[in-house]
Design a protein around this motif. Structure first.
Motif, PDB file in Angstrom:
ATOM      1  N   SER A  91      76.479 100.437 158.037  1.00 44.32           N
ATOM      2  CA  SER A  91      77.599 101.283 158.455  1.00 44.32           C
ATOM      3  C   SER A  91      77.251 102.203 159.611  1.00 44.32           C
ATOM      4  N   LEU A 125      76.862 101.459 166.579  1.00 37.28           N
ATOM      5  CA  LEU A 125      77.804 100.347 166.484  1.00 37.28           C
ATOM      6  C   LEU A 125      78.029  99.684 167.838  1.00 37.28           C
ATOM      7  N   GLU A 146      81.346  92.867 168.936  1.00 37.21           N
ATOM      8  CA  GLU A 146      82.630  93.509 168.667  1.00 37.21           C
ATOM      9  C   GLU A 146      83.243  93.040 167.355  1.00 37.21           C
ATOM     10  N   SER A 176      81.548  94.775 164.595  1.00 40.85           N
ATOM     11  CA  SER A 176      81.928  96.188 164.615  1.00 40.85           C
ATOM     12  C   SER A 176      83.273  96.401 163.927  1.00 40.85           C
ATOM     13  N   ILE A 177      84.199  95.468 164.132  1.00 35.26           N
ATOM     14  CA  ILE A 177      85.514  95.561 163.489  1.00 35.26           C
ATOM     15  C   ILE A 177      85.371  95.423 161.978  1.00 35.26           C
ATOM     16  N   SER A 220      84.054  98.532 160.375  1.00 28.08           N
ATOM     17  CA  SER A 220      85.004  99.645 160.340  1.00 28.08           C
ATOM     18  C   SER A 220      85.761  99.705 159.014  1.00 28.08           C
ATOM     19  N   SER A 243      84.279  99.870 156.238  1.00 25.73           N
ATOM     20  CA  SER A 243      83.462 100.741 155.388  1.00 25.73           C
ATOM     21  C   SER A 243      83.778 102.212 155.638  1.00 25.73           C
ATOM     22  N   THR A 300      81.037 104.110 157.518  1.00 28.17           N
ATOM     23  CA  THR A 300      81.019 103.979 158.972  1.00 28.17           C
ATOM     24  C   THR A 300      81.722 105.162 159.627  1.00 28.17           C
ATOM     25  N   HIS A 301      82.879 105.515 159.119  1.00 27.91           N
ATOM     26  CA  HIS A 301      83.658 106.613 159.686  1.00 27.91           C
ATOM     27  C   HIS A 301      83.009 107.961 159.374  1.00 27.91           C
ATOM     28  N   LEU A 338      80.229 108.303 161.947  1.00 24.34           N
ATOM     29  CA  LEU A 338      80.770 108.622 163.278  1.00 24.34           C
ATOM     30  C   LEU A 338      81.169 110.095 163.366  1.00 24.34           C
ATOM     31  N   SER A 354      88.637 108.240 163.196  1.00 20.15           N
ATOM     32  CA  SER A 354      87.745 107.987 162.061  1.00 20.15           C
ATOM     33  C   SER A 354      87.879 109.074 160.997  1.00 20.15           C
ATOM     34  N   ILE A 386      90.982 108.348 159.055  1.00 26.79           N
ATOM     35  CA  ILE A 386      90.740 107.153 158.236  1.00 26.79           C
ATOM     36  C   ILE A 386      89.911 107.520 157.011  1.00 26.79           C
TER      37      ILE A 386
END
Length: 249
Positions: free
Chosen positions: A183, A189, A194, A197-198, A201, A203, A206-207, A210, A225, A228
């Motif tokens: 994550s 990332l 790509e 990476s999508i 996202s 998870s 991951t956010h 970030l 993020s 989310i």
């Protein structure tokens, strides 16, 4: 409103007493793995490397903090409730008490939030000894609190639905463990394809990474993020009600 707060405190009171009596051992056990990650990845593999204009050690510290918040909040709320429900059977007493489902769910998740914040704060102080973070903003603790709540609610869901110790272990092995390493906790990332990476996202960690990384390193804050992550927390909270209802059948 006041009665609801009293009910929530009544639910979390027993867990707070246990935490207070075992605070030293609890903190030591919680911090061993993150500090090993910090030494192995930050000082070992990543020594001398840089990512996104920062030393790898500075880059990886927010990721390890997000990982610590996730695992501590999930394990504390999930494993404690799992043991109380299936082995000690003391959770049945909580269900029979005149307390709303909202108070039960919030109270059981709150102990994960408390321990997650304590462990993250202790780890942050330890990390500052190794490498000070350049620009910690007010959004950092806010993101940390949201992260702890989201994964505490997830822990409550799994604990209410798990029918055995193997079910709990299986979820942690198939979901929590891969999430911990895939994550963006230890890598950027931007370094992955790509398409991957999508997928990552999906998870919530991951956010969380970030948000914590941006608010600790002075980068532009990823509001998308952040919302989310809040969305995950709200969704997990709502699902807790369905899990609680199903566990009573």
């Amino acid at each position: 409103m006041l009665q609801t707060l009293r009910d929530i405190y009544a639910v979390v009171w027993v867990d707070l007493r246990f935490l207070r009596r075992n605070l030293g051992k609890t903190m030591a056990l919680t911090l061993i793995a993150p500090i090993l990650y910090l030494l192995a990845f930050g000082y070992g593999l990543g020594r001398g490397a840089s990512i996104e204009g920062f030393s790898y050690l500075q880059f990886v510290i927010p990721g390890i903090l997000a990982l610590t918040a996730m695992t501590t909040a999930f394990n504390t709320s999930g494993l404690k409730l799992h043991v109380d429900r299936l082995f000690f059977k003391c959770f049945d007493e909580t269900l029979m008490s005149p307390v709303s489902a909202f108070s039960i769910i919030t109270g059981k998740a709150l102990i994960g939030v408390v321990r997650g914040l304590l462990s993250s704060a202790a780890l942050l102080l330890a990390c500052l000894v190794f490498s000070p973070l350049p620009a910690v903003s007010l959004l950092f603790p806010v993101s940390l609190v949201v992260t702890c709540f989201a994964f505490s609610f997830l822990g409550v869901i799994v604990a209410l639905l798990a029918k055995s110790h193997q079910d709990m272990t299986l979820f942690m092995s198939l979901v929590v463990l891969p999430m911990a390493f895939l994550s963006g906790t230890f890598f950027s990332l931007s370094q992955v394809p790509e398409a991957l990476s999508i997928i990552l996202s999906i998870s919530p960690l991951t956010h969380a990474c970030l948000c914590l990384r941006a608010s600790a390193l002075g980068q532009p804050f990823p509001w998308g993020s952040f919302f989310i992550l809040i969305g995950f927390g709200v969704a997990f909270f709502v699902l807790c009600f369905a899990a609680l209802k199903k566990s009573n059948k």
